[in-house]
Design an enzyme around this catalytic site. Structure first.
Site, PDB file in Angstrom:
ATOM      1  N   GLU A  34      44.919  77.197 -11.584  1.00  0.00           N
ATOM      2  CA  GLU A  34      46.018  76.433 -10.978  1.00  0.00           C
ATOM      3  C   GLU A  34      46.563  75.469 -12.025  1.00  0.00           C
ATOM      4  O   GLU A  34      45.802  74.776 -12.696  1.00  0.00           O
ATOM      5  CB  GLU A  34      45.496  75.690  -9.745  1.00  0.00           C
ATOM      6  CG  GLU A  34      46.404  74.620  -9.179  1.00  0.00           C
ATOM      7  CD  GLU A  34      47.801  75.112  -8.792  1.00  0.00           C
ATOM      8  OE1 GLU A  34      47.914  76.142  -8.120  1.00  0.00           O
ATOM      9  OE2 GLU A  34      48.784  74.444  -9.187  1.00  0.00           O
ATOM     10  N   ARG A 108      50.391  71.004   6.283  1.00  0.00           N
ATOM     11  CA  ARG A 108      50.099  71.929   5.176  1.00  0.00           C
ATOM     12  C   ARG A 108      48.855  71.513   4.405  1.00  0.00           C
ATOM     13  O   ARG A 108      48.072  72.363   3.971  1.00  0.00           O
ATOM     14  CB  ARG A 108      51.279  71.990   4.199  1.00  0.00           C
ATOM     15  CG  ARG A 108      52.535  72.602   4.748  1.00  0.00           C
ATOM     16  CD  ARG A 108      53.615  72.588   3.678  1.00  0.00           C
ATOM     17  NE  ARG A 108      53.249  73.495   2.620  1.00  0.00           N
ATOM     18  CZ  ARG A 108      53.731  74.727   2.491  1.00  0.00           C
ATOM     19  NH1 ARG A 108      54.605  75.199   3.353  1.00  0.00           N
ATOM     20  NH2 ARG A 108      53.347  75.497   1.496  1.00  0.00           N
ATOM     21  N   TYR A 213      58.400  69.833  15.315  1.00  0.00           N
ATOM     22  CA  TYR A 213      57.168  70.160  16.033  1.00  0.00           C
ATOM     23  C   TYR A 213      56.059  69.191  15.658  1.00  0.00           C
ATOM     24  O   TYR A 213      56.077  68.584  14.597  1.00  0.00           O
ATOM     25  CB  TYR A 213      56.722  71.608  15.779  1.00  0.00           C
ATOM     26  CG  TYR A 213      56.582  72.032  14.335  1.00  0.00           C
ATOM     27  CD1 TYR A 213      55.404  71.810  13.626  1.00  0.00           C
ATOM     28  CD2 TYR A 213      57.622  72.707  13.683  1.00  0.00           C
ATOM     29  CE1 TYR A 213      55.262  72.239  12.308  1.00  0.00           C
ATOM     30  CE2 TYR A 213      57.484  73.132  12.370  1.00  0.00           C
ATOM     31  CZ  TYR A 213      56.313  72.902  11.688  1.00  0.00           C
ATOM     32  OH  TYR A 213      56.176  73.319  10.388  1.00  0.00           O
ATOM     33  N   ASP A 291      54.671  84.381  -2.234  1.00  0.00           N
ATOM     34  CA  ASP A 291      56.035  84.108  -2.709  1.00  0.00           C
ATOM     35  C   ASP A 291      56.321  84.747  -4.071  1.00  0.00           C
ATOM     36  O   ASP A 291      57.482  85.009  -4.393  1.00  0.00           O
ATOM     37  CB  ASP A 291      56.268  82.593  -2.824  1.00  0.00           C
ATOM     38  CG  ASP A 291      56.640  81.960  -1.486  1.00  0.00           C
ATOM     39  OD1 ASP A 291      56.637  82.673  -0.464  1.00  0.00           O
ATOM     40  OD2 ASP A 291      56.931  80.746  -1.470  1.00  0.00           O
TER      41      ASP A 291
HETATM   42  C1  FAD Z   1      61.076  74.213   4.417  1.00  0.00           C
HETATM   43  C2  FAD Z   1      59.999  75.255   4.438  1.00  0.00           C
HETATM   44  C3  FAD Z   1      59.289  75.478   5.615  1.00  0.00           C
HETATM   45  C4  FAD Z   1      58.310  76.468   5.655  1.00  0.00           C
HETATM   46  N1  FAD Z   1      57.660  76.690   6.838  1.00  0.00           N
HETATM   47  C5  FAD Z   1      56.752  77.700   6.911  1.00  0.00           C
HETATM   48  C6  FAD Z   1      56.067  77.976   8.140  1.00  0.00           C
HETATM   49  O1  FAD Z   1      56.259  77.279   9.143  1.00  0.00           O
HETATM   50  N2  FAD Z   1      55.182  79.013   8.165  1.00  0.00           N
HETATM   51  C7  FAD Z   1      54.921  79.789   7.066  1.00  0.00           C
HETATM   52  O2  FAD Z   1      54.107  80.715   7.138  1.00  0.00           O
HETATM   53  N3  FAD Z   1      55.566  79.550   5.882  1.00  0.00           N
HETATM   54  C8  FAD Z   1      56.459  78.541   5.781  1.00  0.00           C
HETATM   55  N4  FAD Z   1      57.093  78.282   4.598  1.00  0.00           N
HETATM   56  C9  FAD Z   1      56.829  79.154   3.429  1.00  0.00           C
HETATM   57  C10 FAD Z   1      55.582  78.766   2.658  1.00  0.00           C
HETATM   58  O3  FAD Z   1      55.623  77.412   2.312  1.00  0.00           O
HETATM   59  C11 FAD Z   1      55.442  79.598   1.381  1.00  0.00           C
HETATM   60  O4  FAD Z   1      55.832  80.917   1.624  1.00  0.00           O
HETATM   61  C12 FAD Z   1      53.997  79.587   0.914  1.00  0.00           C
HETATM   62  O5  FAD Z   1      53.633  78.298   0.484  1.00  0.00           O
HETATM   63  C13 FAD Z   1      53.772  80.605  -0.201  1.00  0.00           C
HETATM   64  O6  FAD Z   1      52.452  80.524  -0.644  1.00  0.00           O
HETATM   65  P1  FAD Z   1      52.088  81.043  -2.107  1.00  0.00           P
HETATM   66  O7  FAD Z   1      50.621  80.784  -2.242  1.00  0.00           O
HETATM   67  O8  FAD Z   1      52.614  82.400  -2.309  1.00  0.00           O
HETATM   68  O9  FAD Z   1      52.923  80.114  -3.114  1.00  0.00           O
HETATM   69  P2  FAD Z   1      52.832  78.553  -3.348  1.00  0.00           P
HETATM   70  O10 FAD Z   1      52.403  77.846  -2.133  1.00  0.00           O
HETATM   71  O11 FAD Z   1      54.125  78.159  -3.993  1.00  0.00           O
HETATM   72  O12 FAD Z   1      51.658  78.398  -4.417  1.00  0.00           O
HETATM   73  C14 FAD Z   1      51.805  78.795  -5.745  1.00  0.00           C
HETATM   74  C15 FAD Z   1      50.788  78.016  -6.578  1.00  0.00           C
HETATM   75  O13 FAD Z   1      50.830  78.520  -7.909  1.00  0.00           O
HETATM   76  C16 FAD Z   1      50.796  77.445  -8.826  1.00  0.00           C
HETATM   77  N5  FAD Z   1      51.436  77.916 -10.053  1.00  0.00           N
HETATM   78  C17 FAD Z   1      52.758  78.188 -10.249  1.00  0.00           C
HETATM   79  N6  FAD Z   1      52.962  78.647 -11.495  1.00  0.00           N
HETATM   80  C18 FAD Z   1      51.740  78.669 -12.093  1.00  0.00           C
HETATM   81  C19 FAD Z   1      51.303  79.048 -13.392  1.00  0.00           C
HETATM   82  N7  FAD Z   1      52.165  79.491 -14.319  1.00  0.00           N
HETATM   83  N8  FAD Z   1      49.985  78.965 -13.683  1.00  0.00           N
HETATM   84  C20 FAD Z   1      49.078  78.511 -12.757  1.00  0.00           C
HETATM   85  N9  FAD Z   1      49.456  78.125 -11.501  1.00  0.00           N
HETATM   86  C21 FAD Z   1      50.763  78.203 -11.188  1.00  0.00           C
HETATM   87  C22 FAD Z   1      51.579  76.336  -8.121  1.00  0.00           C
HETATM   88  O14 FAD Z   1      51.251  75.070  -8.650  1.00  0.00           O
HETATM   89  C23 FAD Z   1      51.098  76.525  -6.677  1.00  0.00           C
HETATM   90  O15 FAD Z   1      49.910  75.800  -6.411  1.00  0.00           O
HETATM   91  C24 FAD Z   1      58.046  77.260   4.505  1.00  0.00           C
HETATM   92  C25 FAD Z   1      58.735  77.008   3.313  1.00  0.00           C
HETATM   93  C26 FAD Z   1      59.707  76.012   3.271  1.00  0.00           C
HETATM   94  C27 FAD Z   1      60.443  75.764   1.986  1.00  0.00           C
END
Ligand code: FAD
Length: 405
Positions: A34, A108, A213, A291
């Site tokens: 991370e 979160r 909510y 994502d």
């Molecule tokens: C306004 C809003 C509301 C939302 N509401 C919901 C909801 O109600 N329900 C739901 O299911 N989803 C919701 N989401 C979506 C959700 O927040 C994301 O889809 C989710 O956090 C994706 O998880 P992830 O682990 O793929 O990515 P992330 O949570 O973005 O995690 C990626 C991680 O990788 C790390 N990282 C990045 N680049 C590097 C690198 N080069 N080297 C090492 N580490 C790195 C970052 O620091 C981070 O910790 C919402 C999003 C938004 C914007």
């Protein structure tokens, strides 16, 4: 018995932590990298829909989720100005009966810390930003900004919407600004207040919508206030905002919204970005998750839910196919790509329906909601019953693709 693959995970967000937890449960050796100096999450709420809750339960997190969460009564669509109900999808009793798990609202940070509790301490490396990936037939290697490297059998990019791993596999391409930004805030309250119903409330207005909510057992209200905007001028993904800016943007909205916004102390505004669905997420020994693979608009509340489902299915296929990583990744994509692509595209469509500008178009939409609600309240409004029905924990790798190793 064949050796378990060594898996490197880039990114310790919700998806990366869920994958580490699911693999650890199956006896895999994982390492998670991370870039931040601590595991953390933005101060905001998140909706965990039944499909995600089924995975959290399989990971042994149900007690923690129940303690920290809030069970909404319904998803309720409301008119932005009059608060008139446009649709009502019952949740609290219907979700366990129809989908096999509750619908939970949670902060979160609470969700993330319970996922991180599944990550063995020795497997996490913080303050380590991945800068590149290379691979040959035998291993995959991640390189980091501090000059270090990590070699693994499989590497998973769970590094979010601006994924370095994705760029390394498929070329640099910026995510698409969707024409939407949002304000996010969490307002502390003394239990349920008369101006916020105990629901997931979608206030639908012209060119925007507001979702409210409860989280933290009803001790705080989460706000996501979305507005269409032609330009997102901030260079960063999010930027500090203020209560006044938020109130100015929602002038004329119902007094319940204004009363809630007046209590906001800390607020950030975010640009909302997504990408088109991909045709593949994997190349050789490296794949994507969450994502990094399928960033989407939050209009179906599914981004984190999809990352959690991905994690569980990937852990299942890696476990099922032994040393045959290629079949495991193929099986993972075959199960996950069609579903996440549909969710990405439907989330875009919901934005158009929620934000209709003209009163006539809104009246037509609301009539359709009403008729659909009379026929089946689970199929009106968000129309996400097919999303909630899915159970990643019941996924079986295809027998035809099973490894014979
Ligand atoms: C306004 C809003 C509301 C939302 N509401 C919901 C909801 O109600 N329900 C739901 O299911 N989803 C919701 N989401 C979506 C959700 O927040 C994301 O889809 C989710 O956090 C994706 O998880 P992830 O682990 O793929 O990515 P992330 O949570 O973005 O995690 C990626 C991680 O990788 C790390 N990282 C990045 N680049 C590097 C690198 N080069 N080297 C090492 N580490 C790195 C970052 O620091 C981070 O910790 C919402 C999003 C938004 C914007």
């Amino acid at each position: 018995m064949s050796r378990k693959l060594r898996v490197g995970i880039i990114g310790g967000g919700i998806g990366g932590a869920a994958l580490s937890g699911a693999l650890t449960q199956r006896g895999f050796e994982t390492r998670i990298f991370e870039r931040a100096d601590a595991f953390g999450e933005v101060g905001a709420g998140i909706q965990m829909t039944p499909n995600a809750v089924k995975v959290l339960r399989a990971l042994g997190l149900m007690d923690k989720l129940s303690q920290a969460g809030f069970l909404p009564h319904a998803i309720v669509g409301r008119n932005w100005r009059t608060a008139r109900e446009n649709f009502r999808t019952p949740l609290i009793e219907d979700c366990p009966r129809l989908y096999g798990a509750p619908f939970v609202h949670i902060h979160r940070a609470d969700l993330h810390s319970m996922l991180v509790s599944l990550v063995p301490e020795s497997s996490a490396t913080l303050s380590t930003a991945c800068t590149g990936i290379r691979q040959d037939g035998k291993t995959a290697v991640a390189s980091f900004a501090d000059g270090s490297e990590f070699e693994a059998d499989v590497i998973v990019g769970a590094d979010g919407v601006r994924s370095t791993v994705r760029n390394a596999l498929f070329g640099d391409e910026e995510p698409r600004f969707t024409g939407n930004m949002c304000y996010r805030a969490v307002v502390p309250v003394d239990g349920v207040v008369d101006f916020v119903s105990p629901d997931s409330s979608f206030w639908l207005g012209p060119h925007g919508h507001v979702v409210t909510y409860y989280v933290r057992g009803g001790k705080a209200v989460n706000i996501v206030a979305v507005s269409e905007t032609a330009n997102w001028v901030e260079e960063s993904w999010n930027a500090p905002s203020s209560r006044d800016e938020m109130l100015a943007a929602y002038q004329g909205w119902h007094s319940n919204i204004i009363r809630l916004f007046e209590r906001v102390e800390h607020v950030f505004k975010w640009g909302l970005f997504d990408r088109d669905p991909m045709t593949t997420w994997s190349s050789g020994r490296v794949t994507l998750l969450g994502d990094a693979a399928h960033p989407m608009l939050p209009f179906l509340s599914q981004g984190a839910a999809m990352a959690i489902e991905d994690a569980y299915v990937l852990a299942t296929t890696l476990d099922a196919h032994g040393p045959d990583y290629a079949t495991a990744l193929q099986d993972y994509e075959a199960e996950r790509l069609p579903r996440t692509s549909r969710v990405q595209l439907e989330a875009r469509e919901r934005g158009k329906t929620y934000h209709l500008p003209s009163p006539l178009a809104q009246a037509k939409r609301d009539l359709v909601y009403w008729i659909k609600g009379k026929l089946n309240p689970q199929k009106t409004g968000l129309q996400a019953n097919w999303v909630y029905d899915y159970d990643a924990t019941a996924f079986q790798p295809q027998p035809a693709l099973k490894s014979v190793a």
